[in-house]
Write an enzyme that holds these catalytic residues in place. Structure first.
Site, PDB file in Angstrom:
ATOM      1  CD  GLU A  96      14.029 -29.841  49.421  1.00  0.00           C
ATOM      2  OE1 GLU A  96      13.233 -29.648  50.365  1.00  0.00           O
ATOM      3  OE2 GLU A  96      14.559 -28.911  48.772  1.00  0.00           O
TER       4      GLU A  96
ATOM      5  CB  CYS B 140      12.043 -23.510  52.192  1.00  0.00           C
ATOM      6  SG  CYS B 140      10.277 -23.359  52.579  1.00  0.00           S
TER       7      CYS B 140
ATOM      8  CG  HIS C 156      10.726 -27.294  49.604  1.00  0.00           C
ATOM      9  ND1 HIS C 156      11.512 -27.463  50.722  1.00  0.00           N
ATOM     10  CD2 HIS C 156       9.603 -26.682  50.020  1.00  0.00           C
ATOM     11  CE1 HIS C 156      10.877 -26.976  51.775  1.00  0.00           C
ATOM     12  NE2 HIS C 156       9.725 -26.486  51.375  1.00  0.00           N
TER      13      HIS C 156
END
Length: 215
Positions: free
Chosen positions: A197, A92, A195
């Site tokens: 994750e 990011c 992102h």
């Protein structure tokens, strides 16, 4: 076989997640832990220097993040591990910080590792920030994207995107009022604007691919 199948776990290697007081540190740590990676969240330059791989996450404003990196004394060590060839992943805002500067913070120098600037997304009629799932158009042959389906979906939250001087470093784009840089890569440097994750099985596969990179 799922997206996470078919990879050898290899030997244990330490992955340092850089802590500079900003960023989605613990969600990134949790994702790597799910992959049985050995990770440490640290602001210690010595730990970062001796880690096998390094991750620079980031959430917030470009200027604030660069201020904190300088206050923590981390700018030079980031540049040094990249120069040494350590596999490096920006996430990011961690992608944007690799560039020379950003329209979000005029006059604030970035890390300057990848030539180019960060520009505000130009998407007339669409909401900014770009906050949604979006598909990727993969370019080139980034090792991060091995084993992914065509046009995989990932999760974005951002108002700015990188515009590299050399467009060949762009490894993925997303469409949002026009092409938006979604990932870049050159040599040992890898970075994603989205992102991983928060991107489900696709995101975990990307992180596992990074985990499995050879130095």
């Amino acid at each position: 076989m799922g997206l996470l199948g078919g990879l050898d776990s290899g030997g244990w290697q330490m992955i340092a997640i850089i802590d500079y007081g900003m960023g989605n540190l613990y969600s990134v740590e949790k994702a790597f832990t799910r992959l049985d990676a050995e990770v440490v969240v640290t602001s210690d330059p010595n730990v970062i220097a001796w880690s096998d791989k390094v991750v620079l996450p980031g959430v917030g404003a470009f200027g604030d993040c660069m201020y904190n990196l300088r206050e923590y004394g981390l700018v030079r060590i980031i540049q040094a591990v990249v120069e040494r060839g350590t596999p490096f992943l920006g996430i990011c805002l961690g992608l944007q910080l690799l560039f020379e500067g950003s329209e979000e913070a005029p006059g604030v120098a970035g890390l300057g590792i990848i030539p180019g600037m960060v520009r505000k997304i130009d998407a007339p009629g669409l909401k900014i920030p770009h906050m949604s799932w979006n598909s990727l158009e993969l370019r080139g042959s980034s090792p991060l994207f091995v084993g992914l389906p065509p046009e995989p979906y990932v999760y974005f939250v951002h108002s700015y995107h990188a515009v590299p001087t050399d467009p060949k470093v762009i490894t993925a784009v997303a469409e949002y009022g026009g092409p938006v840089t979604a990932a870049v890569g050159c040599g040992n440097i890898h970075a994603v604007q989205f992102h991983p994750e928060k991107s489900g099985e696709v995101g975990l596969r990307i992180l596992q691919n990074f985990k499995e990179l050879a130095e």
